[in-house]
Design a protein around this motif. Structure first.
Motif, PDB file in Angstrom:
ATOM      1  N   TYR A  58       0.646  -1.074   0.227  1.00  0.00           N
ATOM      2  CA  TYR A  58       0.012  -0.035  -0.008  1.00  0.00           C
ATOM      3  C   TYR A  58       0.793   1.344  -0.012  1.00  0.00           C
ATOM      4  O   TYR A  58       0.451   2.109  -0.805  1.00  0.00           O
ATOM      5  CB  TYR A  58      -0.991   0.044   1.185  1.00  0.00           C
ATOM      6  CG  TYR A  58      -1.832   1.091   1.330  1.00  0.00           C
ATOM      7  CD1 TYR A  58      -2.494   1.449   0.260  1.00  0.00           C
ATOM      8  CD2 TYR A  58      -2.014   1.655   2.568  1.00  0.00           C
ATOM      9  CE1 TYR A  58      -3.381   2.678   0.436  1.00  0.00           C
ATOM     10  CE2 TYR A  58      -3.119   2.802   2.790  1.00  0.00           C
ATOM     11  CZ  TYR A  58      -3.728   3.101   1.542  1.00  0.00           C
ATOM     12  OH  TYR A  58      -4.667   4.135   1.980  1.00  0.00           O
ATOM     13  N   SER A  80      -0.301  -1.663  -8.027  1.00  0.00           N
ATOM     14  CA  SER A  80      -0.406  -0.674  -7.624  1.00  0.00           C
ATOM     15  C   SER A  80      -1.971  -0.164  -8.232  1.00  0.00           C
ATOM     16  O   SER A  80      -2.652  -1.144  -8.011  1.00  0.00           O
ATOM     17  CB  SER A  80       0.557   0.121  -8.437  1.00  0.00           C
ATOM     18  OG  SER A  80       0.500   1.799  -8.000  1.00  0.00           O
ATOM     19  N   SER A  81      -2.068   1.147  -8.648  1.00  0.00           N
ATOM     20  CA  SER A  81      -3.379   1.532  -9.117  1.00  0.00           C
ATOM     21  C   SER A  81      -3.316   2.698  -9.993  1.00  0.00           C
ATOM     22  O   SER A  81      -2.362   3.612  -9.863  1.00  0.00           O
ATOM     23  CB  SER A  81      -4.212   2.048  -7.755  1.00  0.00           C
ATOM     24  OG  SER A  81      -5.232   2.878  -8.051  1.00  0.00           O
ATOM     25  N   VAL A  84      -2.964   6.768  -9.163  1.00  0.00           N
ATOM     26  CA  VAL A  84      -1.787   7.631  -9.267  1.00  0.00           C
ATOM     27  C   VAL A  84      -1.772   8.612 -10.160  1.00  0.00           C
ATOM     28  O   VAL A  84      -0.801   9.718  -9.783  1.00  0.00           O
ATOM     29  CB  VAL A  84      -0.612   6.797  -9.274  1.00  0.00           C
ATOM     30  CG1 VAL A  84      -0.693   5.718  -8.151  1.00  0.00           C
ATOM     31  CG2 VAL A  84      -0.372   6.115 -10.603  1.00  0.00           C
ATOM     32  N   LYS A 127       0.091   5.087  -2.872  1.00  0.00           N
ATOM     33  CA  LYS A 127       0.348   4.190  -3.969  1.00  0.00           C
ATOM     34  C   LYS A 127       1.878   4.501  -4.832  1.00  0.00           C
ATOM     35  O   LYS A 127       2.614   3.670  -5.225  1.00  0.00           O
ATOM     36  CB  LYS A 127      -0.674   3.770  -4.852  1.00  0.00           C
ATOM     37  CG  LYS A 127      -1.748   2.635  -4.414  1.00  0.00           C
ATOM     38  CD  LYS A 127      -1.224   1.203  -4.298  1.00  0.00           C
ATOM     39  CE  LYS A 127      -2.246   0.299  -4.044  1.00  0.00           C
ATOM     40  NZ  LYS A 127      -1.747  -0.817  -3.965  1.00  0.00           N
ATOM     41  N   GLU A 131       5.327   2.931  -5.342  1.00  0.00           N
ATOM     42  CA  GLU A 131       6.047   2.661  -6.539  1.00  0.00           C
ATOM     43  C   GLU A 131       7.369   3.236  -6.612  1.00  0.00           C
ATOM     44  O   GLU A 131       8.371   2.326  -7.068  1.00  0.00           O
ATOM     45  CB  GLU A 131       5.168   3.233  -7.707  1.00  0.00           C
ATOM     46  CG  GLU A 131       3.836   2.765  -8.121  1.00  0.00           C
ATOM     47  CD  GLU A 131       3.250   3.316  -9.294  1.00  0.00           C
ATOM     48  OE1 GLU A 131       3.932   4.145  -9.878  1.00  0.00           O
ATOM     49  OE2 GLU A 131       2.003   2.949  -9.723  1.00  0.00           O
ATOM     50  N   LEU A 143       5.434  -3.044 -11.231  1.00  0.00           N
ATOM     51  CA  LEU A 143       4.173  -2.320 -10.650  1.00  0.00           C
ATOM     52  C   LEU A 143       3.011  -2.312 -11.650  1.00  0.00           C
ATOM     53  O   LEU A 143       3.202  -1.829 -12.578  1.00  0.00           O
ATOM     54  CB  LEU A 143       4.512  -0.744 -10.106  1.00  0.00           C
ATOM     55  CG  LEU A 143       5.370  -0.617  -8.770  1.00  0.00           C
ATOM     56  CD1 LEU A 143       4.781  -1.238  -7.619  1.00  0.00           C
ATOM     57  CD2 LEU A 143       6.768  -1.008  -9.172  1.00  0.00           C
ATOM     58  N   ARG A 145      -0.359  -0.796 -12.576  1.00  0.00           N
ATOM     59  CA  ARG A 145      -1.546   0.082 -11.983  1.00  0.00           C
ATOM     60  C   ARG A 145      -2.811  -0.471 -12.818  1.00  0.00           C
ATOM     61  O   ARG A 145      -3.287  -0.113 -13.627  1.00  0.00           O
ATOM     62  CB  ARG A 145      -1.009   1.345 -12.877  1.00  0.00           C
ATOM     63  CG  ARG A 145      -0.013   1.893 -12.063  1.00  0.00           C
ATOM     64  CD  ARG A 145       0.576   3.153 -13.007  1.00  0.00           C
ATOM     65  NE  ARG A 145       1.814   3.980 -12.361  1.00  0.00           N
ATOM     66  CZ  ARG A 145       2.632   4.865 -13.056  1.00  0.00           C
ATOM     67  NH1 ARG A 145       2.023   5.521 -14.155  1.00  0.00           N
ATOM     68  NH2 ARG A 145       3.343   5.420 -12.197  1.00  0.00           N
ATOM     69  N   VAL A 206       6.597   0.239 -14.608  1.00  0.00           N
ATOM     70  CA  VAL A 206       5.190   0.252 -14.305  1.00  0.00           C
ATOM     71  C   VAL A 206       4.485  -0.116 -15.523  1.00  0.00           C
ATOM     72  O   VAL A 206       4.716   0.447 -16.542  1.00  0.00           O
ATOM     73  CB  VAL A 206       4.888   1.634 -13.835  1.00  0.00           C
ATOM     74  CG1 VAL A 206       5.624   1.853 -12.390  1.00  0.00           C
ATOM     75  CG2 VAL A 206       5.497   2.907 -14.843  1.00  0.00           C
TER      76      VAL A 206
END
Length: 323
Positions: A58, A80-81, A84, A127, A131, A143, A145, A206
């Motif tokens: 997290y 991740s998400s 970001v 997040k 990263e 990572l 997303r 990423v």
């Protein structure tokens, strides 16, 4: 876990409860693990592993925890998400509650788009902290997303918005923003495929993680209806609901669409999606119906109570009558 085991990996599946899933292949070993307990993750790793897949990391603290084990881990794949990202005016998911705060991202969003600043303030800032600290570490880390995650067994399924309406025999769905909002979904099977490929190709990178299609909220509602065999009318209106009203809002609703570019994953990993939104929907809907079991949706899916007034049918009926 299933795709990694089927790909020939020896898999240990760690979770706080230590449970397993009947769908896992034989040989997957469940493990009870509280990553917040001092030294427990390190102890579970023992002599080490080739790949550490982390679905719940997290923030910077978790990044440092993972990086500290670099001498025993070959590479990491960490979720991740898409939260970001920020647009050219600095708007992001974090500013949506502000006047004119809804981000207007390029379509589709590339991984090169600017991000929020790292910090401890919000989900997105944590997040990106995760990263950056992992990417700065010596551990090769991918990572991912993720977009709007969906699939069977989801604890907070956005599809509940339409599934419950169908089960309640609501004849009309009211949708704001012309029903055209798109919040790019990411099926768990597609995320699993990205994990599988990243495990085979260690590196520091990423990548976006999303489905091949980004359906509109109106299309999602129609697809859920088809799965459940109902025929509902969709009523849309332009723009946002009136001030103080939530009629027309859904868990996907926003003034501007969010769609992620998957070209980098295709180029770097050879990624190809294994399912699409509509194709995957029957299993998701069946899982929601089974978990509801005719009971209170708040007990079945307490996380969905974070969305305001999902099922305020009286307000919807009043809006329709006034229209």
């Amino acid at each position: 876990m299933r795709v990694l085991a089927e790909d020939g990996w020896e898999v240990r599946a760690a979770s706080r409860g230590g449970g397993s899933d009947p769908g896992w292949p034989e040989g997957v070993r469940p493990l009870a693990l509280d990553r917040g307990a001092e030294g427990e993750l390190a102890a579970a790793l023992g002599a080490g592993c080739d790949v550490l897949v982390d679905m719940v990391a997290y923030d910077g603290g978790h990044a440092r925890q993972i990086a500290s084990l670099a001498d025993r881990v070959g590479s990491a794949v960490v979720i991740s998400s898409g939260a970001v990202y920020e647009d050219e005016r600095g708007r992001s998911f974090d500013t949506q509650g502000e006047p004119d705060g809804s981000p207007r991202y390029p379509l589709p969003i590339p991984e090169s788009l600017a991000t929020v600043e790292p910090g401890d303030r919000t989900y997105g800032t944590r997040k990106i902290q995760l990263e950056r600290e992992l990417l700065a570490s010596p551990l090769p880390s991918t990572l991912l997303r993720a977009g709007a995650v969906h699939g069977p067994h989801c604890r907070s399924p956005r599809e509940l918005f339409f599934v419950k309406r169908a089960l309640d025999r609501r004849p009309v769905r009211v949708l704001a923003y012309g029903g055209a909002s798109r919040f790019h979904p990411a099926h768990v099977a597609n995320i699993a495929e990205l994990v599988r490929l990243a495990a085979l190709r260690p590196g520091s990178r990423v990548l976006n993680a999303a489905d091949p299609q980004a359906p509109t909220v109106a299309e999602i509602g129609a697809a859920v209806d088809e799965v459940l065999g109902v025929d509902s009318e969709t009523v849309v209106f332009d723009g946002a609901p009136a001030e103080g009203s939530t009629v027309g809002l859904t868990p996907w609703s926003a003034p501007h669409s969010v769609v992620y570019d998957m070209a980098a994953a295709e180029r770097e990993l050879g990624y190809r999606p294994v399912t699409g939104y509509v194709e995957s929907l029957p299993a998701t809907v069946a899982s929601i119906v089974d978990r509801l079991g005719g009971g209170d949706w708040r007990e079945a899916f307490p996380g969905m109570a974070n969305y305001p007034d999902l099922f305020d049918y009286a307000a919807e009926d009043a809006w329709l009558a006034a229209r």
